[in-house]
Design a protein around this motif. Structure first.
Motif, short mmCIF file in Angstrom:
data_model
loop_
_atom_site.label_atom_id
_atom_site.label_comp_id
_atom_site.label_asym_id
_atom_site.label_seq_id
_atom_site.Cartn_x
_atom_site.Cartn_y
_atom_site.Cartn_z
N GLU A 165 0.86 -1.18 0.00
CA GLU A 165 0.00 0.00 0.00
C GLU A 165 0.90 1.24 0.00
N PRO A 166 0.36 2.40 -0.41
CA PRO A 166 1.21 3.60 -0.48
C PRO A 166 1.73 4.00 0.90
N ALA A 167 2.92 4.58 0.91
CA ALA A 167 3.46 5.18 2.13
C ALA A 167 2.65 6.42 2.47
N ARG A 168 2.84 6.91 3.69
CA ARG A 168 2.21 8.18 4.08
C ARG A 168 2.79 9.32 3.23
N PRO A 169 2.12 10.45 3.14
CA PRO A 169 2.62 11.55 2.31
C PRO A 169 4.04 12.02 2.66
N ASN A 170 4.46 11.84 3.92
CA ASN A 170 5.81 12.24 4.30
C ASN A 170 6.82 11.10 4.15
N GLY A 171 6.37 9.94 3.64
CA GLY A 171 7.25 8.81 3.43
C GLY A 171 7.20 7.75 4.51
N ASP A 172 6.47 7.99 5.61
CA ASP A 172 6.38 7.01 6.68
C ASP A 172 5.67 5.73 6.21
N GLY A 347 2.73 9.06 -1.92
CA GLY A 347 1.67 9.73 -2.66
C GLY A 347 0.70 10.38 -1.70
N ASP A 348 -0.34 10.98 -2.27
CA ASP A 348 -1.33 11.66 -1.42
C ASP A 348 -2.60 11.87 -2.24
N ARG A 349 -3.60 12.43 -1.56
CA ARG A 349 -4.93 12.72 -2.12
C ARG A 349 -5.58 11.44 -2.66
N LEU A 350 -5.37 10.34 -1.96
CA LEU A 350 -5.93 9.08 -2.39
C LEU A 350 -7.45 9.16 -2.44
N PHE A 356 -2.07 11.61 -6.47
CA PHE A 356 -0.79 11.72 -7.16
C PHE A 356 0.25 10.84 -6.49
N VAL A 357 1.34 10.60 -7.22
CA VAL A 357 2.47 9.83 -6.71
C VAL A 357 3.75 10.62 -6.95
#
Length: 386
Positions: A165-172, A347-350, A356-357
């Motif tokens: 799954e995607p990482a958090r927006p800050n990379g966590d 990424g963010d704005r899921l 976006f990624v």
């Protein structure tokens, strides 16, 4: 890893609409994935029928007889249906790609493929076997594919699972996740003319509203619990009739398995004063579809090794956090299989038309995964017993 090739592959996959209910699109996406993963030398690919959906899962295996085995998890469905307006990718700048599912989680699938292709060139590759489950229904609760994760955990074959799954927006990364449940609060009253001088009616909407106002405060009373009133319906077209029915849909989330019973008990308690009144009946029904993902010692050790892999590559330091949303990591934890989650790109704005990624993170996260595979295969990573 060729960053341009990774970007182009992601764009080609994001252009295939694979909303959870778009079964022709899911079939096309599954075929595209099978074609790419078939390039891994020696891989066997199965198309698995699932309960509750005509869509199929992909199971990709390589070296199933190796002494060390890990499970890799990803989903290829998205929240964007066949008629959604968000269907194309846009390069916002040289590092940012906007598009449907580019982070959640077609970008994660690109990371898996790139990592495995790199790992297969490692001198230690022959010592590690893996199974990859790519599923078509994660965004709607994994009702069909959940049995695959339960079977994987029960098999005892795997030391660890990795969820991209995607990482958090800050990379966590994700350390733990809330468990999720869907519940229905139903209130029945008594219909009557709104102008009845005897006040014979029992207004189900008013009684349900009283319950919901109290239920909305439950997260303030029980730390770690979330409750969202998602929709309400009741009554009919005629406003001169006292409504005898009202219903609300609730999304509830818990941080620990131990939160479950106190939450349910509190909801039952809130219904008591309404049910004590003549002519009313309020019930709360439903269940948890994913239990919480709680961190265990094997995951602590695996995360430390993941951090070390990133350090050895000279990449930014990694941390991990608690997340409110659920994933198949929850299902794997319920099956007794330790897992690291949120290993995909940044990424963010899921789940929005602005998803976006961060493109450089495709190669970066694949490099970390490949190095982790190599260290695990070489015996440099020791995990505590489950």
């Amino acid at each position: 890893m060729d960053s341009t090739a990774l970007r182009d592959l992601l764009v080609s996959w994001a252009k295939i609409n694979s909303g959870s209910h778009n079964f022709p699109g899911l079939d096309r996406m599954r075929a595209a994935l099978a074609a790419e993963f078939a390039t891994l030398p020696g891989a066997t690919i199965e198309h698995l029928a699932l309960a509750n959906t005509p869509a199929r899962a992909l199971r990709i295996r390589l070296r199933p007889d190796a002494a060390k085995q890990i499970l890799l998890s990803g989903h290829y469905d998205t929240v964007y249906g066949a008629d959604d307006a968000f269907q194309t990718c846009t390069l916002l700048d040289e590092h940012t790609l906007r598009g449907p599912g580019v982070a959640d989680m077609k970008g994660g699938l690109v990371v898996i493929l790139a990592a495995l292709r790199t790992f297969e060139n490692s001198p230690h590759a022959a010592r590690l076997g893996y199974e990859l489950l790519l599923t078509p229904d994660e965004e709607i609760g994994s009702g069909g594919s959940g049995a695959l994760f339960a079977a994987a955990g029960a098999s005892g074959r795997f030391a660890l699972a990795l969820v991209f799954e995607p990482a958090r927006p800050n990379g966590d990364l994700v350390r733990s996740r809330k468990g999720t449940g869907n519940f229905v609060a139903t209130c029945r009253g008594r219909a009557a003319h709104a102008a009845s001088p005897t006040r014979a009616g029992r207004n189900a909407i008013a009684a349900l509203a009283e319950f919901l106002v109290a239920a909305h405060r439950v997260p303030d009373e029980l730390p770690g619990v979330m409750l969202n009133i998602g929709s309400i319906r009741g009554g009919g077209a005629a406003t001169n009739v006292v409504p005898d029915f009202a219903e609300a849909l609730l999304d509830v989330r818990i941080t620990r398995t131990a939160d479950r019973e106190p939450l349910l008990a509190r909801l039952r308690e809130l219904a008591v004063p309404i049910n004590a009144r003549e002519g009313f009946r309020l019930e709360v029904t439903g269940s948890f579809n994913r239990p919480p993902k709680e961190c265990v010692p094997a995951e602590e050790a695996a995360f430390a090794a993941w951090q070390q892999s990133a350090r050895e590559l000279g990449l930014a330091p990694l941390a991990w956090v608690h997340a409110g949303g659920a994933s198949d990591g929850n299902n794997l934890s319920a099956a007794g299989l330790p897992n690291l989650d949120g290993l995909g790109p940044i990424g963010d704005r899921l789940h929005s038309p602005d998803e976006f990624v961060h493109l450089p993170s495709l190669a970066g996260r694949a490099q970390i995964a490949s190095r982790f595979f190599t260290k695990f295969a070489a015996g440099e990573i020791a995990l505590p017993a489950k």
